[in-house]
Scaffold this motif. Structure first.
Motif, PDB file in Angstrom:
ATOM      1  N   TYR A  35       0.880  -1.155   0.097  1.00 46.57           N
ATOM      2  CA  TYR A  35      -0.100  -0.126  -0.054  1.00 46.57           C
ATOM      3  C   TYR A  35       0.802   1.219  -0.017  1.00 46.57           C
ATOM      4  O   TYR A  35       0.293   2.063  -0.254  1.00 46.57           O
ATOM      5  N   LEU A  36       2.053   1.047   0.156  1.00 44.32           N
ATOM      6  CA  LEU A  36       3.072   2.379   0.056  1.00 44.32           C
ATOM      7  C   LEU A  36       3.885   2.512  -0.972  1.00 44.32           C
ATOM      8  O   LEU A  36       4.328   1.542  -1.402  1.00 44.32           O
ATOM      9  N   THR A  37       4.166   3.631  -1.391  1.00 43.49           N
ATOM     10  CA  THR A  37       4.749   4.061  -2.551  1.00 43.49           C
ATOM     11  C   THR A  37       5.802   5.330  -2.252  1.00 43.49           C
ATOM     12  O   THR A  37       5.141   6.154  -1.656  1.00 43.49           O
ATOM     13  N   PRO A  38       7.246   5.095  -2.411  1.00 45.68           N
ATOM     14  CA  PRO A  38       7.839   6.183  -2.044  1.00 45.68           C
ATOM     15  C   PRO A  38       7.468   7.418  -2.682  1.00 45.68           C
ATOM     16  O   PRO A  38       7.075   7.630  -3.864  1.00 45.68           O
ATOM     17  N   SER A  39       7.775   8.499  -1.855  1.00 41.63           N
ATOM     18  CA  SER A  39       7.598   9.811  -2.229  1.00 41.63           C
ATOM     19  C   SER A  39       8.686  10.682  -2.435  1.00 41.63           C
ATOM     20  O   SER A  39       9.732  10.409  -1.820  1.00 41.63           O
ATOM     21  N   THR A  55       3.536   7.517   0.014  1.00 42.22           N
ATOM     22  CA  THR A  55       2.272   7.821  -0.248  1.00 42.22           C
ATOM     23  C   THR A  55       1.579   6.518  -0.142  1.00 42.22           C
ATOM     24  O   THR A  55       1.892   5.494  -0.734  1.00 42.22           O
ATOM     25  N   ILE A  56       0.293   6.631   0.559  1.00 41.89           N
ATOM     26  CA  ILE A  56      -0.390   5.376   0.710  1.00 41.89           C
ATOM     27  C   ILE A  56      -1.575   5.501  -0.353  1.00 41.89           C
ATOM     28  O   ILE A  56      -2.155   6.465  -0.523  1.00 41.89           O
ATOM     29  N   ASP A  57      -1.579   4.371  -0.780  1.00 41.65           N
ATOM     30  CA  ASP A  57      -2.515   3.999  -2.073  1.00 41.65           C
ATOM     31  C   ASP A  57      -3.627   2.886  -1.414  1.00 41.65           C
ATOM     32  O   ASP A  57      -3.005   1.663  -1.619  1.00 41.65           O
ATOM     33  N   VAL A  58      -5.080   2.969  -1.596  1.00 40.92           N
ATOM     34  CA  VAL A  58      -5.986   1.903  -0.988  1.00 40.92           C
ATOM     35  C   VAL A  58      -7.135   2.137  -2.056  1.00 40.92           C
ATOM     36  O   VAL A  58      -7.975   3.197  -1.942  1.00 40.92           O
ATOM     37  N   ASP A  59      -7.490   1.274  -2.843  1.00 42.00           N
ATOM     38  CA  ASP A  59      -8.679   1.005  -3.615  1.00 42.00           C
ATOM     39  C   ASP A  59      -8.694   2.324  -4.330  1.00 42.00           C
ATOM     40  O   ASP A  59      -9.781   3.107  -4.392  1.00 42.00           O
ATOM     41  N   GLY A  60      -7.828   2.790  -4.874  1.00 41.52           N
ATOM     42  CA  GLY A  60      -7.899   3.711  -5.890  1.00 41.52           C
ATOM     43  C   GLY A  60      -7.782   5.184  -5.215  1.00 41.52           C
ATOM     44  O   GLY A  60      -7.778   6.145  -6.140  1.00 41.52           O
ATOM     45  N   ALA A  65       2.361  11.347   0.969  1.00 39.83           N
ATOM     46  CA  ALA A  65       3.197  11.766   2.118  1.00 39.83           C
ATOM     47  C   ALA A  65       2.746  11.539   3.584  1.00 39.83           C
ATOM     48  O   ALA A  65       2.880  12.273   4.373  1.00 39.83           O
ATOM     49  N   ALA A  66       1.841  10.261   3.562  1.00 37.91           N
ATOM     50  CA  ALA A  66       1.133  10.094   4.943  1.00 37.91           C
ATOM     51  C   ALA A  66       2.055   9.122   5.646  1.00 37.91           C
ATOM     52  O   ALA A  66       1.651   8.735   6.878  1.00 37.91           O
TER      53      ALA A  66
END
Length: 94
Positions: A35-39, A55-60, A65-66
């Motif tokens: 669920y995490l992508t480097p920012s 960055t957190i990505d969940v269900d679109g 930067a969370a």
């Protein structure tokens, strides 16, 4: 046991957490990295050092930067080495 939850998904769960400056830091091994992508976002704390963000990505839905970590913290902040913390709407349950 502490959990970090955002958008209905458990991002991290661990009994081995550290609390520093009001934030809960989870061991890297207990984070759901899918669920995490480097920012590109960075910040500097005078006593902890430079923080790298994710960055957190969940269900679109994204939460920029969370999550952050101090990859090479200053000696005074050694307790956060190898740990991730969350903010910006991420709920922390203890």
């Amino acid at each position: 046991m502490a959990r970090a939850i955002w958008n209905g998904v458990v991002l991290a769960e661990s009994a081995d957490v550290v609390n520093v400056d009001g934030y809960t830091y989870f061991p890297r091994a207990d984070v759901q990295w899918s669920y995490l992508t480097p920012s590109d976002h960075r910040s500097v704390c005078g006593w902890k050092g430079e923080a790298s963000y994710y960055t957190i990505d969940v269900d679109g839905t994204s939460n920029p930067a969370a999550a952050w970590e101090y990859v090479n913290p200053k000696p005074a902040a050694a307790a956060v080495q190898g740990r991730i913390s969350f903010w910006r709407g991420v709920q922390i349950e203890h």
